[in-house]
Design an enzyme around this catalytic site. Structure first.
Site, PDB file in Angstrom:
ATOM      1  N   ASP A 117       1.125  -1.113   0.204  1.00  0.00           N
ATOM      2  CA  ASP A 117       0.284  -0.195  -0.364  1.00  0.00           C
ATOM      3  C   ASP A 117       1.271   1.453   0.178  1.00  0.00           C
ATOM      4  O   ASP A 117       0.622   2.520  -0.569  1.00  0.00           O
ATOM      5  CB  ASP A 117      -1.236  -0.122   0.801  1.00  0.00           C
ATOM      6  CG  ASP A 117      -2.437  -1.143   1.421  1.00  0.00           C
ATOM      7  OD1 ASP A 117      -2.148  -1.431   0.062  1.00  0.00           O
ATOM      8  OD2 ASP A 117      -2.626  -1.401   2.138  1.00  0.00           O
ATOM      9  N   GLU A 143      -3.019  -2.648  -9.045  1.00  0.00           N
ATOM     10  CA  GLU A 143      -1.760  -1.393  -9.141  1.00  0.00           C
ATOM     11  C   GLU A 143      -1.545  -1.692 -10.512  1.00  0.00           C
ATOM     12  O   GLU A 143      -0.471  -1.182 -11.283  1.00  0.00           O
ATOM     13  CB  GLU A 143      -0.593  -2.794  -9.249  1.00  0.00           C
ATOM     14  CG  GLU A 143      -0.233  -4.073 -10.368  1.00  0.00           C
ATOM     15  CD  GLU A 143      -1.540  -5.201  -9.756  1.00  0.00           C
ATOM     16  OE1 GLU A 143      -1.025  -6.323 -10.558  1.00  0.00           O
ATOM     17  OE2 GLU A 143      -1.864  -4.865  -8.733  1.00  0.00           O
TER      18      GLU A 143
END
Length: 228
Positions: A117, A143
């Site tokens: 993260d 992503e």
């Protein structure tokens, strides 16, 4: 005449007394209205204002990805639709970049999801720092990021993508100099394109070509076979 005697009123002038009483009743009613009804009105108005503020805040939150702070998937796709329509009207160029972090699952597996993260937030800031004020950057999913470049042709968009790729590759994610790279697919809107779906499909196809080339690459649509 209407004569007062002390605090009383002559009985012969009872009509005036009734008039005074009527005016007093109206005054009492007005006082009651502003003392009891108006505060309730203000409370209702205050509640409505609070609800409207909450609605606007919810809409604003929905526009941005909670993790990275860039546009949400819905918001960036809406921006792409708007830019396609603008490009169709003015024929002033429009490019679309699909960006994907290379081997992100390995990064998560080796360092944990919290580190993953943190990496997403860091990379989003790096990309945002290279965007112009009228560009649109959004998290497409996981992503993957979608970068919309209005008023931009393919050559300029490819150059921007290369700058982004180099900047990300040069970014340290922690004190141990952990790094990650990007693969980027680039495409340009054409007047005969159907719309935003075509742009995304071709940018995604170019991204797959960049991955197949060994990752950490930029591939423009002209360098890749478009999807059938």
């Amino acid at each position: 005449m209407y004569k007062r005697q002390g605090l009383g009123i002559e009985l012969s002038n009872w009509k005036f007394a009734l008039l005074d009483a009527g005016l007093l009743a109206i005054l009492v009613a007005l006082i009651a209205h502003y003392a009891f009804v108006r505060p309730k009105d203000r409370q209702i108005q205050s509640m409505m204002t609070a609800l409207e503020e909450a609605r606007l805040k919810a809409e604003e939150l929905a526009r941005f990805d909670s993790l990275t702070g860039v546009l949400s998937r819905r918001a960036v796709l809406e921006a792409l639709d708007e830019e396609v329509e603008r490009a169709r009207r003015h024929d002033n160029g429009l490019a679309c970049l699909m960006l994907d972090l290379d081997r992100f699952k390995t990064l998560n597996d080796n360092h944990g999801h919290q580190f993953g993260d943190k990496a997403l937030r860091r990379i989003a800031r790096v990309i945002s720092g290279l965007c112009r004020t009228y560009d649109h950057l959004g998290r497409y999913g996981g992503e993957e990021f979608l970068l919309i470049l209005p008023e931009t042709r393919l050559d300029a968009a490819t150059a921007i993508a290369e700058r982004v790729r180099l900047a990300v590759a040069d970014t340290a994610l922690d004190r141990n100099d952990e790094r990650i790279t990007l693969s980027i697919g680039v495409t340009e809107w054409r007047s005969d394109d159907d719309g935003s779906d075509t742009l995304i499909a071709e940018a995604d196809w170019a991204l797959l070509e960049a991955k197949a080339a060994g990752r950490n690459h930029v591939v423009a649509r002209r360098d890749a076979d478009p999807p059938g």
